[in-house]
Design an enzyme around this catalytic site. Structure first.
Site, PDB file in Angstrom:
ATOM      1  N   TYR A   1     -21.012  32.151   4.509  1.00 57.99           N
ATOM      2  CA  TYR A   1     -21.915  33.262   4.197  1.00 57.99           C
ATOM      3  C   TYR A   1     -22.832  32.890   3.022  1.00 57.99           C
ATOM      4  CZ  TYR A   1     -23.467  38.066   3.366  1.00 57.99           C
ATOM      5  OH  TYR A   1     -24.229  39.202   3.210  1.00 57.99           O
TER       6      TYR A   1
ATOM      7  N   LEU B   1     -15.888  44.818  10.660  1.00 56.21           N
ATOM      8  CA  LEU B   1     -16.235  46.243  10.738  1.00 56.21           C
ATOM      9  C   LEU B   1     -16.243  46.886   9.355  1.00 56.21           C
ATOM     10  CD1 LEU B   1     -14.176  47.205  13.937  1.00 56.21           C
ATOM     11  CD2 LEU B   1     -16.567  46.523  13.784  1.00 56.21           C
TER      12      LEU B   1
ATOM     13  N   THR C   1     -30.132  40.090   7.326  1.00 59.56           N
ATOM     14  CA  THR C   1     -31.463  40.497   6.865  1.00 59.56           C
ATOM     15  C   THR C   1     -31.379  41.322   5.588  1.00 59.56           C
ATOM     16  OG1 THR C   1     -31.221  42.287   8.464  1.00 59.56           O
ATOM     17  CG2 THR C   1     -32.670  40.454   9.092  1.00 59.56           C
TER      18      THR C   1
ATOM     19  N   ALA D   1     -12.233  42.222  11.021  1.00 58.33           N
ATOM     20  CA  ALA D   1     -12.874  42.305  12.337  1.00 58.33           C
ATOM     21  C   ALA D   1     -14.388  42.391  12.220  1.00 58.33           C
ATOM     22  CB  ALA D   1     -12.340  43.519  13.097  1.00 58.33           C
TER      23      ALA D   1
ATOM     24  N   ASP E   1     -23.517  47.437   4.367  1.00 55.82           N
ATOM     25  CA  ASP E   1     -22.252  48.061   4.751  1.00 55.82           C
ATOM     26  C   ASP E   1     -21.982  49.319   3.928  1.00 55.82           C
ATOM     27  OD1 ASP E   1     -22.207  45.751   6.211  1.00 55.82           O
ATOM     28  OD2 ASP E   1     -20.708  44.759   4.956  1.00 55.82           O
TER      29      ASP E   1
HETATM   30  C1  GLA Z   1     -21.635  41.273   5.904  1.00 54.17           C
HETATM   31  C2  GLA Z   1     -22.238  41.708   4.584  1.00 54.17           C
HETATM   32  C3  GLA Z   1     -23.533  42.477   4.792  1.00 54.17           C
HETATM   33  C4  GLA Z   1     -24.496  41.733   5.710  1.00 54.17           C
HETATM   34  C5  GLA Z   1     -23.755  41.251   6.967  1.00 54.17           C
HETATM   35  C6  GLA Z   1     -24.627  40.370   7.816  1.00 54.17           C
HETATM   36  O1  GLA Z   1     -21.223  42.397   6.621  1.00 54.17           O
HETATM   37  O2  GLA Z   1     -21.338  42.504   3.867  1.00 54.17           O
HETATM   38  O3  GLA Z   1     -24.134  42.745   3.552  1.00 54.17           O
HETATM   39  O4  GLA Z   1     -25.112  40.677   5.043  1.00 54.17           O
HETATM   40  O5  GLA Z   1     -22.583  40.543   6.662  1.00 54.17           O
HETATM   41  O6  GLA Z   1     -25.663  41.109   8.372  1.00 54.17           O
END
Ligand code: GLA
Length: 398
Positions: free
Chosen positions: A241, A142, A41, A140, A189
């Site tokens: 992605y 994370l 999102t 992972a 993130d």
């Molecule tokens: C990765 C990307 C984030 C986000 C997530 C999916 O972690 O770095 O920016 O798009 O995927 O929610």
């Protein structure tokens, strides 16, 4: 700092002394993150609810005393020293990034984006040496990458006297990831890593970048948040992605909106007439996921964490069926956790591998751990790594 954190900070310091032969002036660190809910999102201008975890990347740093305008980076997971002139960074990124090892594009990309964002002449700052060590599991889901970006951003900003707020530093981290590394990711993130708070999640509006701290209260509710790392590695610089992101952009273009944030569940029937079935499901995931984030925040505020389980489960189903970013290992982890009594479970992060999370009553943690381990063995998957995470503070000087 946790005991592991102290050890990792010491590892960065020791590496610095061994390889550069001088003492660092200090260490800085930034955490990885778990996303509680709100997946794919962020780049649709939507809502996310991540929290920073206790696993961190530490960087030991010293400015150079010799007036040489170069930045050198080393890490515990790579043999070499990557050594670049500060005024070459502009030529390196993005066109010539292949000339340096992939891991070094994260910290050097941050150095580049930080100088650019602040309008700083690379010959007006001191050269620097940086040594990295991390206990954030790599691959992972994370955000080991946001941890290295966040640690670099706070360390360099302080060292170079660049006064930018946390949101600006998060944007610098994202630019490094997008342009220096080449992964078309969103801002979640980096914001989680820079803004994280103990016992809380960050409710982020990815359009305005307004961030609100939401108390989680897991411990008071007798809950633990466990991570089931499937060990299936993924990279967001390639493949799925970017394809998902393109499908979202197609959907927004067809509906004539700036981003899928502007689409409501009421618009979905109209969209079904305008796009192919796959694009429709991609959009439906984002639209319903945004609503689930809002519902989760409201539920946390009104009823506490024990009440959010169904939202986590619905989020996983949407990623599995509509967005199609789950893998059998993630589905197995979620199903096993739920069947052993977890309050809720879902995959977390960008997908195609990585980890699932499960919200579990304290006295059921062992049962959930055993169930996931047994389910993986029965399916012929390699054993998962399972551990508890604690909502923790964001990037800081150690
Ligand atoms: C990765 C990307 C984030 C986000 C997530 C999916 O972690 O770095 O920016 O798009 O995927 O929610």
């Amino acid at each position: 700092m946790t005991a592991t954190g102290t050890r990792t900070a010491d590892a960065a310091r020791t590496l610095f002394v061994e390889r550069f032969g001088t003492e660092p002036v200090g260490t800085w660190s930034a955490p990885g993150r778990v996303n509680l809910i709100g997946e794919h999102t962020d780049y649709n201008d939507g809502f996310v609810l991540p929290f920073a975890i206790q696993h961190r990347t530490h960087v030991a740093l010293a400015p150079r005393e010799d007036g040489v305008f170069r930045v050198r980076v080393i890490s515990t997971f790579d043999e070499g020293i990557v050594d670049v002139a500060l005024d070459e960074l502009d030529a390196l990124f993005p066109e010539r990034r292949d000339e340096i090892p992939e891991w070094s594009r994260y910290p050097l990309g941050v150095a580049w984006a930080l100088l650019a964002a602040s309008g700083t002449d690379p010959r007006s700052v001191r050269g620097v040496d940086l040594a990295f060590a991390s206990d954030v599991p790599v691959g992972a889901g994370l955000s080991s990458s946001a941890a290295i970006e966040g640690a670099t951003a706070v360390a360099l900003a302080e060292t170079w006297g660049i006064d930018l707020d946390r949101v600006a530093l998060a944007q610098i981290g994202r630019r490094a990831e997008n342009e220096a590394v080449g992964a078309p990711t969103g801002i979640m993130d980096q914001m989680a890593s820079l803004l994280g708070r103990a016992d809380a999640a960050i409710f982020l509006d990815c359009r305005s970048l307004d961030a609100n701290v939401i108390d989680l209260g897991f411990a008071d509710a007798g809950l633990e948040l466990i991570v089931i790392d499937t060990g299936v590695k993924h990279s967001h610089a390639t493949g799925g992605y970017g394809e998902r992101r393109a499908a979202c952009e197609r959907g927004a273009a067809v509906l004539g909106v700036a981003a899928l944030r502007d689409v409501t569940p009421d618009d979905l029937p109209r969209l079904a007439e305008l796009v192919d079935e796959v694009t429709f499901r991609r959009v439906r995931h984002v639209v319903t996921e945004n609503q689930r984030v809002l519902d989760t925040v409201q539920t946390l505020r009104e009823h506490g964490p024990t009440a959010i389980g169904d939202l986590l489960v619905a989020s996983h189903a949407s990623m599995r069926d509509d967005f199609e970013i789950s893998v059998p290992e993630l589905d197995t982890a979620v199903e096993a956790a739920l069947s052993a009594g977890a309050v809720g479970a879902r995959m977390t992060g960008g997908g195609f591998g990585g980890a699932a999370i499960a919200l579990v009553a304290h006295d059921k943690v062992q049962a959930v751990t055993d169930a996931a381990t047994a389910a993986f063995a029965a399916a012929g998957f390699a054993a998962p790594t399972i551990f508890t995470v604690t909502p923790s503070a964001g990037a800081a000087r150690d």
